[in-house]
Design a protein around this motif. Structure first.
Motif, mmCIF file in Angstrom:
data_model
loop_
_atom_site.group_PDB
_atom_site.id
_atom_site.type_symbol
_atom_site.label_atom_id
_atom_site.label_comp_id
_atom_site.label_asym_id
_atom_site.label_seq_id
_atom_site.Cartn_x
_atom_site.Cartn_y
_atom_site.Cartn_z
ATOM 1 N N GLN A 91 45.420 46.237 35.068
ATOM 2 C CA GLN A 91 44.673 46.572 36.267
ATOM 3 C C GLN A 91 43.345 46.890 35.949
ATOM 4 O OE1 GLN A 91 46.114 45.736 39.434
ATOM 5 N NE2 GLN A 91 44.079 46.225 40.241
ATOM 6 N N ALA A 92 42.225 46.081 36.585
ATOM 7 C CA ALA A 92 40.804 46.690 36.448
ATOM 8 C C ALA A 92 40.223 46.566 37.709
ATOM 9 C CB ALA A 92 40.309 45.524 35.513
ATOM 10 N N GLU A 93 39.227 47.520 37.861
ATOM 11 C CA GLU A 93 38.365 47.965 39.043
ATOM 12 C C GLU A 93 37.065 48.079 38.812
ATOM 13 O OE1 GLU A 93 38.528 51.201 42.739
ATOM 14 O OE2 GLU A 93 39.971 51.219 41.339
ATOM 15 N N GLY A 94 36.123 47.744 39.793
ATOM 16 C CA GLY A 94 34.718 48.045 39.552
ATOM 17 C C GLY A 94 34.035 46.842 38.644
ATOM 18 N N LEU A 117 36.882 40.967 34.148
ATOM 19 C CA LEU A 117 38.199 40.359 34.213
ATOM 20 C C LEU A 117 38.272 38.989 34.664
ATOM 21 C CD1 LEU A 117 41.031 40.308 32.805
ATOM 22 C CD2 LEU A 117 41.703 41.839 34.744
ATOM 23 N N GLN A 118 37.618 39.427 36.049
ATOM 24 C CA GLN A 118 37.508 37.981 37.039
ATOM 25 C C GLN A 118 36.777 37.043 36.169
ATOM 26 O OE1 GLN A 118 35.864 39.756 40.403
ATOM 27 N NE2 GLN A 118 37.683 39.966 41.479
ATOM 28 N N ASP A 119 35.903 37.220 35.480
ATOM 29 C CA ASP A 119 34.982 36.411 34.766
ATOM 30 C C ASP A 119 35.675 35.667 33.730
ATOM 31 O OD1 ASP A 119 32.636 37.418 36.186
ATOM 32 O OD2 ASP A 119 31.840 38.369 34.436
ATOM 33 N N THR A 167 38.379 44.008 42.104
ATOM 34 C CA THR A 167 39.715 44.522 41.510
ATOM 35 C C THR A 167 40.302 43.226 41.211
ATOM 36 O OG1 THR A 167 40.479 44.344 43.862
ATOM 37 C CG2 THR A 167 39.873 46.349 43.026
ATOM 38 N N GLN A 168 40.894 43.299 39.968
ATOM 39 C CA GLN A 168 41.526 42.058 39.565
ATOM 40 C C GLN A 168 42.832 42.598 38.711
ATOM 41 O OE1 GLN A 168 40.879 38.791 39.902
ATOM 42 N NE2 GLN A 168 43.001 38.548 39.350
ATOM 43 N N ALA A 169 44.011 41.782 38.920
ATOM 44 C CA ALA A 169 45.248 42.367 37.892
ATOM 45 C C ALA A 169 45.660 41.169 37.157
ATOM 46 C CB ALA A 169 46.430 42.556 38.879
ATOM 47 N N LEU A 170 46.125 41.294 35.938
ATOM 48 C CA LEU A 170 46.648 40.243 35.142
ATOM 49 C C LEU A 170 47.740 40.811 34.470
ATOM 50 C CD1 LEU A 170 46.257 37.803 33.144
ATOM 51 C CD2 LEU A 170 44.710 39.144 31.695
ATOM 52 N N ALA A 171 48.715 39.863 34.270
ATOM 53 C CA ALA A 171 50.088 40.217 33.702
ATOM 54 C C ALA A 171 50.388 38.943 32.796
ATOM 55 C CB ALA A 171 51.238 40.148 34.678
ATOM 56 N N ILE A 172 50.732 39.377 31.435
ATOM 57 C CA ILE A 172 51.046 38.242 30.434
ATOM 58 C C ILE A 172 52.581 38.593 30.365
ATOM 59 C CG2 ILE A 172 50.943 37.764 28.157
ATOM 60 C CD1 ILE A 172 47.942 38.966 28.230
ATOM 61 N N ARG A 173 53.274 37.489 30.793
ATOM 62 C CA ARG A 173 54.995 37.726 30.930
ATOM 63 C C ARG A 173 55.465 36.970 29.937
ATOM 64 N NH1 ARG A 173 55.211 40.802 35.338
ATOM 65 N NH2 ARG A 173 53.894 40.554 37.101
#
Length: 652
Positions: A460-463, A469-471, A511-517
């Motif tokens: 979970q990344a912010e700012g 992370l979005q890039d 803000t961006q979330a990423l999950a590696i499942r």
């Protein structure tokens, strides 16, 4: 962080031009010696460029035997520059690098003559450069966001038969008959200690009534008069020295000779604003467009946000310079008709749309380089953004990744010059706030007796961290999630698979979330029988604490370094198969350091499970650290890095 595209030229003089930076290589006028040496290093050493800058291998390749500079400025700010240089190849690589010399200039503002160019062989023979060794290219075209410059002209000199021990020499005269801005003549000559200068001599002449300001740092300067002419001279011999890796604030660190008819940044931005404001014409078309964009919006904040978002989505960044286009924007109608513009064009349109609504907005000059301290004289700016006084808010309409209310990393914490109604004023853009520039990583892995792991990683990344992370995610082709995870693992020599789950990138929020499942790593442990593993296994992503601490390997520094305010939290759970015997886990650790450093790590063992919680906060009120601040921070950062490198010892 992603680089900004720059549209404002940086008037600098130079011994040699180079391609060290795509940003600077597009700028009008002359180039600084700084660019020349860094560019040549890149050309010679390619992938090893960063190391070359640090170890100064250039000093083993070539040296400057002589560099002479004469700059005469007239009362109308026109100027004549004569430069001559002799360089000696100390190696075969150095000879290869010295074979070509390139100079670019703006033919709409100046003329250039090559007065002399030759190779001086070690045996004393002089080989003049022939007509076929003088190549001229008119105009510069670039793809993507790089600047196109129809008025640019490039002169390339190719020296004949250059070998180790030979010297190349040239003499060039440049006449600038039209200044970039009315009444502005400027020189910046930087002498970075990448190579030896056996002799440097500079002479500056200008009418006393012109009030030219001249400053020299790291080299001597003698001022005198000759009738009504003011004269400054500098003579020096400079030796190469080791340069810190990735130095910051070099504009106030390297030896330099600066001169300008405009003394302060406040005066420069006021001069720039005259041409800018003359173009900020609020006509019926602009007024109607502004009202259409902000329909239904009531507050100044909401209206300004709507204008900014419209700019981000509808006006592309494309730079095309004509004449003084490096400093003077196009007309508003031209920008709207074409749907593109460079930084000052986009700033002009945003300012004009805001003014059409009665919202005062002004242009801002800024540097997007790693420069957080302004040089002694007005200059060093290469970018234009916007300031809205009633909201006390800066906005950069060139970066469509960044929502209204935030700035990209390259704009943050920088000294800026604002063209306010009361006149020019210096301010600083906001520094990144670790409360809003943060990353949380949660890792769960089950490790079997063969050293294979299964589990998941959530980020979970912010700012600005969220934007980065979005890039990464925005660059991921549709349907390539599984392959992306595989390639990510291969970067660390792991074999495995998994799938990346994330919500579509929404640039309106940082803000961006990423999950590696369904993550599987076949070879997490190289030797499952005995060995060690970090309690927070790290994927090849810049989302972990140890990758955001900065480099504290050197005992000391001579130059500033980057220090990014950020908060990072890691939560990890490693579940080892019963076949493993856990011999040791890291010790709990807490460090309250100087200059906003805070770190705490807790490690807990429950049977064959190791749980880790680590949090690092760097909250210094700036985005760089001086050598003195580096020394102050180093003991605490060394202790933190030691803990972050701690491992779980195991055997079967």
């Amino acid at each position: 962080m992603t680089s900004m595209r720059h549209a404002l030229p940086w008037p600098r003089t130079s011994a040699r031009s180079g391609a060290a930076s795509g940003r600077l290589s597009t700028l009008p006028g002359h180039f600084s010696a700084l660019l020349r040496w860094l560019g040549l290093l890149l050309a010679l050493l390619a992938c090893a460029a960063a190391q070359a800058q640090q170890l100064n291998t250039a000093a083993a390749l070539f040296k400057v035997n002589r560099y002479d500079l004469l700059w005469r400025v007239d009362a109308d700010a026109s100027a004549v520059m004569e430069q001559s240089m002799e360089e000696e190849a100390l190696s075969d690589q150095g000879a290869q690098g010295l074979t070509k010399y390139t100079r670019m200039y703006n033919k709409a503002l100046s003329t250039l003559e090559v007065l002399e160019a030759y190779t001086l062989k070690a045996d004393g023979r002089k080989l003049p450069v022939g007509a076929d060794g003088m190549q001229k290219q008119s105009g510069m075209a670039s793809a993507g966001t790089a600047a196109s410059w129809p008025d640019a002209e490039v002169i390339q000199i190719t020296f004949p038969n250059v070998q180790k021990g030979d010297r190349v020499a040239w003499k060039i005269r440049t006449r600038q008959h039209r200044p970039q801005l009315p009444g502005w003549a400027s020189l910046q000559e930087y002498l970075p200690p990448l190579v030896d200068y056996d002799s440097f001599h500079a002479r500056i002449e200008a009418p006393q009534a012109l009030g030219l300001k001249v400053v020299a740092t790291g080299i001597p300067l003698v001022a005198s008069t000759s009738g009504t002419t003011a004269v400054w001279e500098s003579q020096a011999r400079l030796a190469a020295s080791v340069i810190d890796n990735t130095p910051y604030n070099t504009l106030v660190s390297y030896p330099r000779l600066l001169a300008s008819t405009v003394g302060t940044s406040e005066e420069l931005v006021a001069l720039f604003a005259r041409g800018f404001d003359a173009k900020a014409v609020v006509g019926d078309k602009v007024r109607e467009l502004a009202l259409q964009i902000t329909a239904g919006k009531r507050s100044t904040q909401d209206k300004a946000a709507a204008i900014h978002d419209w700019m981000r989505k509808n006006i592309r960044y494309v730079a095309v310079y004509l004449g003084t286009g490096g400093w003077v924007p196009h007309d508003v109608d031209w920008i709207l008709a074409n749907g593109y513009g460079d930084c000052k064009d986009k700033a002009l349109l945003e300012v004009t749309l805001l003014r059409a609504l009665g919202i005062e907005a002004v242009p801002v000059l800024i540097s997007t380089f790693n420069e957080y301290m302004p040089p002694e004289l007005a200059n060093g700016f290469n970018h234009c953004i916007v300031y809205i006084p009633s909201l006390q808010l800066f906005a950069d309409p060139t970066d469509n990744r960044i929502p209204f209310g935030s700035l990209p990393l390259a704009d943050s914490g920088k000294p800026v010059a604002l063209a306010l109604a009361q006149g020019g004023r210096m301010m600083q853009t906001p520094v990144l706030d670790p409360a809003r520039n943060s990353i949380v990583v949660k890792t769960v892995l089950d490790i079997d007796a063969r050293g294979k792991a299964k589990g998941s990683v959530e980020i979970q990344a912010e700012g600005m961290a969220g934007t980065e992370l979005q890039d990464r995610l925005a660059a991921l082709p549709e349907g390539m999630n599984a392959i992306a995870v595989q390639k990510l693992l291969e970067t660390d020599h792991w074999r495995g698979r998994g799938r990346a789950d994330y919500a579509p990138v929404q640039r309106e929020q940082q803000t961006q979330a990423l999950a590696i499942r369904d993550l599987e790593i076949d070879n997490l442990l190289n030797d499952p029988q005995s060995g060690s593993i970090n309690p927070q296994p790290r994927l090849a992503m810049p989302t972990y604490a140890i990758r955001n601490t900065g480099n504290y390997g050197a005992a000391s520094r001579s130059y500033a370094m980057g220090c990014t305010p950020i908060r990072l939290r890691e939560e990890a759970e490693l579940r080892f198969d019963p076949a493993y015997k856990l011999l040791r886990i890291p010790q709990d650790f807490k460090q309250e350091g100087p200059d906003g450093i805070a770190f705490e790590a807790r490690y807990q063992r429950e049977g064959n499970t190791v749980k880790t919680t680590r949090e690092l906060t760097l909250s210094q009120p700036r985005q760089y650290c001086t050598p003195a601040q580096y020394a102050l921070r180093k003991p605490a950062m060394d202790a933190i890095l030691k803990n972050l490198r701690g491992t779980v010892l195991f055997e079967q």
